[in-house]
Design an enzyme around this catalytic site. Structure first.
Site: not given
Ligand SMILES: NC(=O)c1ccc[n+]([C@@H]2O[C@H](COP(=O)([O-])OP(=O)(O)OC[C@H]3O[C@@H](n4cnc5c(N)ncnc54)[C@H](OP(=O)(O)O)[C@@H]3O)[C@@H](O)[C@H]2O)c1
Length: 308
Positions: A223, A271
């Site tokens: 993001r 995006h």
């Molecule tokens: N560009 C695009 O097309 C696109 C598409 C889809 C998603 N995205 C982005 O990708 C992001 C990640 O998706 P996801 O499904 O992988 O999310 P997710 O499963 O919720 O994973 C988030 C990860 O970030 C870690 N995290 C969160 N807060 C943190 C902090 N303060 N310090 C350290 N680590 C932290 C979490 O740690 P824990 O494991 O310890 O909870 C987890 O490992 C989404 O939120 C979205 O913004 C972008």
């Protein structure tokens, strides 16, 4: 009959109606799927955060809001959304992200731009092997862990960083503030796959950029607010950071006047890193409705305190 409201941009309906109907049937769910249920009758909302629906107050019987998006930062602060909120974890979206990240990591690793720029000259430069190129992924969730493991299959030494401690086969897992310094200090290529929360805003700033090795490359499909843009531009200008590929921004579409557009060391993509795929996403939604109807805990429920 379970009443499911589809609340997304109208053009999404044609892409989702048939896959959702098929997934509900396959899951043995008797569902009335519509865009125009009376709010008080609705059992579940299938939801895109950019839909017109922003006031959930009339959805008095709603058991869960099931997001079509993985990133939920636009709705975690919605005070009317008091029912469980689940973010999207979709095998199709994950596969797309792994492919996009691998493509951009390999572009940097193999210096593909250089080969293209010098294709009128015979100037062989042999790239190192992946095993000599440390890569770090910030975020080890559904997407970050899959990308880390995909990159490890190429042979890259991959370090990942998350909030809580993790063990993932083949990945050096770091967590917490000290772990971040460790993870950054090795990263010749850095991939950002953290959610946008108060704790992750500007996580890449002047101080953390300085912890990266000189000449590091940055790939951000997470993001926009994860990066302090002024600090990144400054680090690109001094050459501390060699290049950045940015898919997400604080303001989207990226305004025409934004310095990223014209910067010679920045690649902007609109995006498109990974899109939710209707067929696989519909199966995830059906599974969560099945769980809701059985009184089982929902999958991928958002923690409002943490914001993801
Ligand atoms: N560009 C695009 O097309 C696109 C598409 C889809 C998603 N995205 C982005 O990708 C992001 C990640 O998706 P996801 O499904 O992988 O999310 P997710 O499963 O919720 O994973 C988030 C990860 O970030 C870690 N995290 C969160 N807060 C943190 C902090 N303060 N310090 C350290 N680590 C932290 C979490 O740690 P824990 O494991 O310890 O909870 C987890 O490992 C989404 O939120 C979205 O913004 C972008």
């Amino acid at each position: 009959m379970i009443k499911v409201q589809f609340a997304a941009r109208p053009e999404r309906w044609t892409g989702y109606q048939a896959p959702l109907t098929a997934a509900f049937e396959k899951a043995g769910l008797d569902v009335d799927l519509r865009q125009d249920h009376a709010p008080a009758d609705v059992d579940y909302v299938v939801y895109a955060p950019n839909s017109d629906l922003q006031d959930f107050t009339p959805y008095t019987g709603c058991k869960a809001v099931l997001s079509l998006w993985a990133g939920v930062e636009k709705i975690t602060g919605n005070q009317t959304l008091t029912m469980p909120l689940c973010r999207m974890v979709d095998p199709g979206l994950t596969a797309g992200m792994v492919e996009w990240v691998a493509g951009h990591v390999l572009r940097y690793h193999l210096d593909i731009d250089r080969s293209i720029a010098t294709q009128d000259r015979w100037e062989p430069v042999v790239p190192p092997l992946a095993q000599e190129r440390p890569v770090t992924v910030l975020g080890l969730g559904a997407l970050g862990a899959a990308c880390a493991q995909g990159l490890a299959k190429f042979g890259f030494p991959v370090t990942g960083w998350s909030r809580s401690s993790k063990e993932i086969s083949g990945i050096i897992c770091q967590h917490g503030p000290d772990g971040l310094t460790q993870a950054l200090s090795q990263a010749e290529i850095l991939v950002l796959l953290l959610p946008d929360t108060p704790a992750t805003e500007n996580i890449l700033n002047a101080e953390t950029l300085a912890q990266l090795p000189k000449g590091a490359r940055i790939i951000n499909p997470g993001r926009g607010p994860l990066i302090d843009d002024a600090a990144l531009l400054a680090a690109l200008d001094t050459g501390h950071i060699a290049h950045a590929t940015l898919d997400v921004f604080r303001v989207e579409p990226l305004p025409a006047t934004d310095p990223y557009w014209a910067h010679p060391k920045v690649t902007v993509t609109p995006h498109i890193a990974a899109e939710t795929r209707a067929v696989t996403a519909a199966q995830m939604i059906a599974e969560n409705i099945q769980r809701g109807e059985a009184g089982a805990p929902f999958l991928n429920q958002v923690d409002r305190e943490l914001g993801y």
